[in-house]
Design an enzyme around this catalytic site. Structure first.
Site, mmCIF file in Angstrom:
data_model
loop_
_atom_site.group_PDB
_atom_site.id
_atom_site.type_symbol
_atom_site.label_atom_id
_atom_site.label_comp_id
_atom_site.label_asym_id
_atom_site.label_seq_id
_atom_site.Cartn_x
_atom_site.Cartn_y
_atom_site.Cartn_z
ATOM 1 N N GLY A 1 47.090 37.951 51.689
ATOM 2 C CA GLY A 1 46.389 36.967 50.874
ATOM 3 C C GLY A 1 44.917 37.059 51.223
ATOM 4 O O GLY A 1 44.549 37.127 52.409
ATOM 5 N N ASN B 1 43.707 40.732 40.808
ATOM 6 C CA ASN B 1 44.748 39.987 41.527
ATOM 7 C C ASN B 1 46.001 40.860 41.573
ATOM 8 O O ASN B 1 46.010 42.002 41.092
ATOM 9 C CB ASN B 1 44.998 38.632 40.840
ATOM 10 N N LYS B 2 47.052 40.319 42.122
ATOM 11 C CA LYS B 2 48.296 41.056 42.323
ATOM 12 C C LYS B 2 48.775 41.755 41.047
ATOM 13 O O LYS B 2 48.671 41.196 39.956
ATOM 14 C CB LYS B 2 49.358 40.076 42.825
ATOM 15 N N ASP C 1 41.900 38.445 44.442
ATOM 16 C CA ASP C 1 41.548 39.163 45.668
ATOM 17 C C ASP C 1 40.115 39.657 45.641
ATOM 18 O O ASP C 1 39.511 39.895 46.683
ATOM 19 C CB ASP C 1 42.513 40.327 45.883
ATOM 20 N N ARG D 1 42.782 47.248 54.517
ATOM 21 C CA ARG D 1 43.196 47.099 53.113
ATOM 22 C C ARG D 1 41.921 47.118 52.255
ATOM 23 O O ARG D 1 40.929 46.494 52.620
ATOM 24 C CB ARG D 1 43.986 45.789 52.886
ATOM 25 N N GLN E 1 56.322 38.436 46.719
ATOM 26 C CA GLN E 1 55.598 37.298 47.306
ATOM 27 C C GLN E 1 55.889 35.995 46.570
ATOM 28 O O GLN E 1 55.783 34.919 47.159
ATOM 29 C CB GLN E 1 54.083 37.559 47.275
HETATM 30 O O1 MRU Z 1 49.014 41.990 48.590
HETATM 31 P P1 MRU Z 1 48.829 40.547 48.892
HETATM 32 O O2 MRU Z 1 50.115 39.806 49.075
HETATM 33 O O3 MRU Z 1 47.848 40.326 50.037
HETATM 34 O O4 MRU Z 1 48.150 39.978 47.576
HETATM 35 C C1 MRU Z 1 47.832 38.648 47.483
HETATM 36 C C2 MRU Z 1 47.471 38.228 46.120
HETATM 37 O O5 MRU Z 1 47.383 38.995 45.218
HETATM 38 C C3 MRU Z 1 47.157 36.797 45.946
HETATM 39 O O6 MRU Z 1 47.385 36.423 44.621
HETATM 40 C C4 MRU Z 1 45.709 36.565 46.283
HETATM 41 O O7 MRU Z 1 45.379 36.939 47.561
HETATM 42 C C5 MRU Z 1 45.350 35.198 45.933
HETATM 43 S S1 MRU Z 1 44.159 34.416 46.934
HETATM 44 C C6 MRU Z 1 45.002 33.249 47.826
#
Ligand code: MRU
Length: 351
Positions: free
Chosen positions: A43, A239-240, A229, A79, A188
């Site tokens: 996150g 975002n994801k 992100d 990352r 997630q």
């Molecule tokens: O790969 P991740 O689980 O770190 O990705 C997280 C996301 O895409 C969240 O939607 C993002 O960080 C939202 S901010 C709280």
């Protein structure tokens, strides 16, 4: 949470949820790098906070310019997509650069703690800024909010980004119901967001990612609310993976699409979303599924034939034109360069 007596940072190991709530201790630079790469912490805001503490504890172990440069570079390489990582490292570097090395560990730890507290405050303010949007959608039944991935307290601390207006609405008696998109391949949504909402007593229903279109077509979604992100200066929201698909569907069905994010997630140097580095993760995340066994231990089961190949981008970019508004700690703005720059600087600011 930083434990000064034990000299470590205690995290919830998110790879063990929802099966088990396991705390892990991060003591030295390699622990922090591994935790971010393996997504024990994940996150965008939480990655930034973890990296800041990782750099601080590396300086505690060796307070030299070489360690500062090497540790920051190693953490930054963990990352690529969430800009909070480089933003937080930059802040720690700035906090120490005018002092002499013996003072660095204390200054770096104080800056990491300040970042953590600011992100908590920012998320609470995101809640306040986003609440009127949810209230405006309240009718006779609950406000049905579709979210994707996990932008809750596990991804930040305490409030979450996308979940902050939802928590606040729930506290203030606005009836809400959350559609939780499972978020393949790492799940997630079904694994983490559902866990959080259950803990908070907020009504929710999990859907397979593929069900979002049918759900919107049936008129059962009042708004889409996600995190980010990295957001480009023109309002493109990264975002994801799967977020873009939901934004396109939302536009087709005239459903508002909101992205909630602290300003630490805006990359002011990035002119558009096409320039955002998109993390590609292991094929095995798509070709196998990770499950919790009866003891809460993670086990991996193949989903496909041996030798199958997969493409596994972890994020996608939703063009600003599909974003109804961006919700930040400095208020709500249209996803435009002007809208975002009006918010810039209101945080205090280090962006
Ligand atoms: O790969 P991740 O689980 O770190 O990705 C997280 C996301 O895409 C969240 O939607 C993002 O960080 C939202 S901010 C709280």
């Amino acid at each position: 949470v930083y434990d000064a007596t034990a000299g470590c940072v205690r995290i919830i190991d998110q790879t063990r949820l929802p099966g088990r709530l396991v705390l892990a201790e991060l003591r030295a630079l390699p622990d922090f790098c591994r935790a971010i790469v393996d997504m024990q912490v994940r996150g965008a805001p939480l990655i930034g906070i973890a990296a800041a503490y990782g750099l601080a504890l590396a300086l505690r172990d060796s307070s030299t310019p070489q360690t500062l440069a090497m540790a920051a570079a190693q953490l930054n390489a963990t990352r690529p997509t969430a800009v909070n990582l480089s933003w937080a490292l930059q802040r720690v570097k700035h906090a120490v650069e005018d002092a002499s090395p013996p003072h660095w560990p204390a200054l770096a730890l104080a800056e990491a703690a300040a970042i953590a507290q600011e992100e908590i405050d920012a998320c609470r303010r995101i809640g306040e800024a986003g609440l009127p949007l949810l209230e405006s959608l309240a009718g006779r039944g609950p406000v049905n909010i579709l979210t994707h991935c996990n932008a809750g307290r596990l991804a930040t601390l305490e409030w979450g980004t996308a979940t902050a207006p939802i928590y606040l609405a729930h506290q203030r008696g606005v009836p809400v119901h959350v559609w939780v998109s499972e978020t393949r391949p790492r799940n997630q949504g079904v694994g983490l967001t559902a866990w959080e909402l259950q803990e908070a007593g907020i009504p929710y229903t999990v859907i397979a990612d593929n069900a979002a279109g049918a759900l919107m077509q049936a008129g059962r979604v009042h708004c889409v609310l996600v995190g980010s992100d990295r957001t480009a200066a023109n309002g493109d929201v990264c975002n994801k993976i799967g977020t873009y698909m939901k934004a396109v569907l939302a536009r087709e069905h005239r459903i508002p699409f909101y992205a909630a994010l602290p300003l630490s997630t805006v990359d002011w140097d990035c002119t558009d979303g096409g320039r955002i580095p998109i993390e590609e993760r292991a094929e095995s995340e798509v070709l196998a599924v990770s499950l919790c066994d009866g003891q809460g231990e993670a086990v991996s089961r193949p989903l496909s034939v041996a030798g199958a190949r997969a493409w596994n981008p972890a994020f996608d970019v939703t063009p600003a034109a599909l974003v109804t508004a961006i919700i930040t700690e400095a208020g709500v703005a249209p996803a435009t360069p002007e809208g975002l720059s009006r918010l810039r600087g209101r945080r205090g600011d280090h962006s």
